[in-house]
Write a protein that holds these residues in place. Structure first.
Motif, PDB file in Angstrom:
ATOM      1  N   ALA A  40      44.314  41.620  39.796  1.00 32.22           N
ATOM      2  CA  ALA A  40      44.471  41.125  38.574  1.00 32.22           C
ATOM      3  C   ALA A  40      45.236  42.265  37.586  1.00 32.22           C
ATOM      4  N   SER A  41      45.454  42.210  36.447  1.00 32.17           N
ATOM      5  CA  SER A  41      46.250  42.744  35.654  1.00 32.17           C
ATOM      6  C   SER A  41      45.731  42.810  34.126  1.00 32.17           C
ATOM      7  N   LYS A  42      46.399  43.665  33.185  1.00 32.10           N
ATOM      8  CA  LYS A  42      45.841  43.728  32.001  1.00 32.10           C
ATOM      9  C   LYS A  42      46.146  42.379  31.247  1.00 32.10           C
ATOM     10  N   GLU A  43      46.815  41.358  31.676  1.00 35.25           N
ATOM     11  CA  GLU A  43      47.033  40.136  31.330  1.00 35.25           C
ATOM     12  C   GLU A  43      45.685  39.168  31.372  1.00 35.25           C
ATOM     13  N   HIS A  44      44.913  39.632  32.257  1.00 25.39           N
ATOM     14  CA  HIS A  44      43.642  39.009  32.501  1.00 25.39           C
ATOM     15  C   HIS A  44      42.730  39.076  31.262  1.00 25.39           C
ATOM     16  N   TRP A  45      42.989  39.815  30.247  1.00 23.17           N
ATOM     17  CA  TRP A  45      42.059  39.782  29.025  1.00 23.17           C
ATOM     18  C   TRP A  45      42.916  39.431  28.086  1.00 23.17           C
ATOM     19  N   ARG A  46      43.578  38.528  28.235  1.00 16.36           N
ATOM     20  CA  ARG A  46      44.441  37.804  27.103  1.00 16.36           C
ATOM     21  C   ARG A  46      43.929  37.161  26.061  1.00 16.36           C
ATOM     22  N   HIS A  47      42.706  36.682  26.372  1.00 15.25           N
ATOM     23  CA  HIS A  47      41.562  35.844  25.562  1.00 15.25           C
ATOM     24  C   HIS A  47      40.620  36.846  24.809  1.00 15.25           C
ATOM     25  N   ASN A  48      40.568  37.877  25.334  1.00 14.29           N
ATOM     26  CA  ASN A  48      39.443  38.856  24.826  1.00 14.29           C
ATOM     27  C   ASN A  48      40.032  40.072  23.887  1.00 14.29           C
ATOM     28  N   GLN A  49      41.404  40.422  24.310  1.00 11.50           N
ATOM     29  CA  GLN A  49      41.766  41.676  23.439  1.00 11.50           C
ATOM     30  C   GLN A  49      41.736  41.444  22.098  1.00 11.50           C
ATOM     31  N   SER A  50      42.379  40.383  21.529  1.00 11.99           N
ATOM     32  CA  SER A  50      42.840  40.434  20.030  1.00 11.99           C
ATOM     33  C   SER A  50      41.264  40.454  19.423  1.00 11.99           C
ATOM     34  N   VAL A  64      47.247  51.452  38.884  1.00 13.23           N
ATOM     35  CA  VAL A  64      48.423  51.519  39.676  1.00 13.23           C
ATOM     36  C   VAL A  64      48.290  50.641  41.101  1.00 13.23           C
ATOM     37  N   GLY A  65      49.475  50.006  41.428  1.00 12.04           N
ATOM     38  CA  GLY A  65      49.300  48.964  42.371  1.00 12.04           C
ATOM     39  C   GLY A  65      49.251  47.481  42.104  1.00 12.04           C
ATOM     40  N   PHE A  66      48.922  47.326  40.700  1.00 10.30           N
ATOM     41  CA  PHE A  66      48.839  46.098  40.201  1.00 10.30           C
ATOM     42  C   PHE A  66      49.595  45.767  38.936  1.00 10.30           C
ATOM     43  N   GLY A  67      49.742  44.469  38.490  1.00  9.40           N
ATOM     44  CA  GLY A  67      50.437  44.029  37.199  1.00  9.40           C
ATOM     45  C   GLY A  67      51.761  44.713  37.300  1.00  9.40           C
ATOM     46  N   GLU A  68      52.144  45.248  36.208  1.00 10.57           N
ATOM     47  CA  GLU A  68      53.569  45.748  35.913  1.00 10.57           C
ATOM     48  C   GLU A  68      53.747  47.199  36.348  1.00 10.57           C
ATOM     49  N   SER A  69      52.484  47.947  36.826  1.00 12.22           N
ATOM     50  CA  SER A  69      52.238  49.338  36.986  1.00 12.22           C
ATOM     51  C   SER A  69      53.211  49.666  38.483  1.00 12.22           C
ATOM     52  N   SER A  70      53.455  51.009  38.839  1.00 15.03           N
ATOM     53  CA  SER A  70      54.267  51.298  39.902  1.00 15.03           C
ATOM     54  C   SER A  70      53.139  50.757  41.278  1.00 15.03           C
ATOM     55  N   LEU A 209      48.405  35.812  38.452  1.00 18.78           N
ATOM     56  CA  LEU A 209      47.920  36.600  39.522  1.00 18.78           C
ATOM     57  C   LEU A 209      49.212  36.276  40.511  1.00 18.78           C
ATOM     58  N   TYR A 210      49.993  35.312  40.654  1.00 23.49           N
ATOM     59  CA  TYR A 210      50.745  35.078  41.691  1.00 23.49           C
ATOM     60  C   TYR A 210      51.919  36.162  41.334  1.00 23.49           C
ATOM     61  N   LYS A 211      52.590  36.313  40.257  1.00 24.33           N
ATOM     62  CA  LYS A 211      53.689  36.919  40.010  1.00 24.33           C
ATOM     63  C   LYS A 211      53.747  38.492  40.354  1.00 24.33           C
ATOM     64  N   PRO A 212      52.846  39.120  39.896  1.00 23.09           N
ATOM     65  CA  PRO A 212      52.785  40.476  40.574  1.00 23.09           C
ATOM     66  C   PRO A 212      52.720  40.672  42.074  1.00 23.09           C
ATOM     67  N   SER A 213      52.096  39.538  42.656  1.00 21.26           N
ATOM     68  CA  SER A 213      51.873  39.627  44.112  1.00 21.26           C
ATOM     69  C   SER A 213      53.239  39.451  45.033  1.00 21.26           C
ATOM     70  N   GLN A 214      54.498  39.143  44.083  1.00 20.23           N
ATOM     71  CA  GLN A 214      55.906  38.802  44.640  1.00 20.23           C
ATOM     72  C   GLN A 214      56.692  40.058  44.691  1.00 20.23           C
ATOM     73  N   ARG A 215      56.108  41.175  44.029  1.00 19.48           N
ATOM     74  CA  ARG A 215      56.765  42.401  43.945  1.00 19.48           C
ATOM     75  C   ARG A 215      56.832  43.280  45.321  1.00 19.48           C
TER      76      ARG A 215
END
Length: 249
Positions: A40-50, A64-70, A209-215
């Motif tokens: 997952a990534s930080k965007e998984h919390w998009r409905h909770n964070q605000s 590290v290893g996920f989302g937009e991190s290295s 979930l799919y987009k980061p897996s294509q990096r």
């Protein structure tokens, strides 16, 4: 509303993070930090964070290893350190979280972790000591294939454990397994198991979930994680954690 989406340099690696909160939230004595689960990534919390940010400043981080991190090359247990590699384990991720709290948040935190993020939160709480106010575990990872839980496994799984370890060390196999799993249809099936009601299992979540897996380096965290056969378990960390813990299941 305060909103930030930034990158923090940690030990030569880029760590993506996000902040949400109301101006009045800045005066709160604590902040919350959301730690996602595997894949997952930080965007998984998009409905909770605000919502949480309305109470106190709320941060979310990409491990590290996920989302937009290295996504550096994986260093497996027992392998020699190579320039630019990374040990995908709970000590590494917990150090990342603890350093982020010290350098970026700079106030006592409530750590909220989902799945493996729960174990990261527990270990980070130990590292932060008095700078961690409490921990919230959401469906904390059980890590049933850890060597310390071997006696709980069926006999055939115990007998084949040496072969399994040998196989998953092979990079070609881990990459093949990852490519097979990192498809929209597979992601949808996994999400339908995780969300039995079907709520929010939509194209937006699948793409998150799919987009980061294509990096290019996306399979590195997968290879590192499937080779973790002797790492922290939640019960042993809970027994040594000296801050309040809330368990959501």
């Amino acid at each position: 509303m305060i909103r930030k989406n930034e990158v923090w340099n940690w030990k030569g690696l880029e760590v993506s993070w996000k902040l949400e909160g109301l101006p009045k939230s800045s005066s709160c004595a604590t902040a919350t930090l959301l730690i996602h689960g595997f894949g997952a990534s930080k965007e998984h919390w998009r409905h909770n964070q605000s919502i949480l940010g309305a109470k106190c400043l709320c941060y979310a981080i990409d491990l590290v290893g996920f989302g937009e991190s290295s996504q550096p090359p994986a260093r497996l247990p027992g392998e020699k350190t190579q320039i630019g590699d990374f040990s995908y384990c709970f000590d590494s991720w917990s150090s990342q979280v603890a350093d982020f709290c010290r350098e970026i948040i700079q106030k006592p935190v409530i750590l909220i972790g989902n799945s493996i993020g729960g174990i990261v939160a527990l270990r980070a709480a130990q590292l932060l000591k008095n700078n961690c106010y409490s921990v919230v575990l959401i469906d904390c990872a059980q890590r049933q294939l850890d060597d310390k839980r071997l006696l709980e496994q069926p006999p055939w799984l115990r007998w084949t454990r040496p072969l399994l370890k040998k196989l998953v060390q092979q990079k070609w196999l881990s990459q093949a397994l990852f490519q097979n799993a990192a498809t929209p249809s597979t992601i949808r099936r996994v999400l339908q198991q995780a969300y039995p009601s079907g709520n929010n299992v939509n194209l937006e979540l699948i793409n998150l979930l799919y987009k980061p897996s294509q990096r290019n380096g996306a399979s590195e965290a997968f290879q590192g994680f499937i080779n973790l056969f002797d790492d922290y378990l939640a019960p042993e960390l809970i027994a040594k954690t000296r801050v309040p813990i809330d368990l959501i299941w």
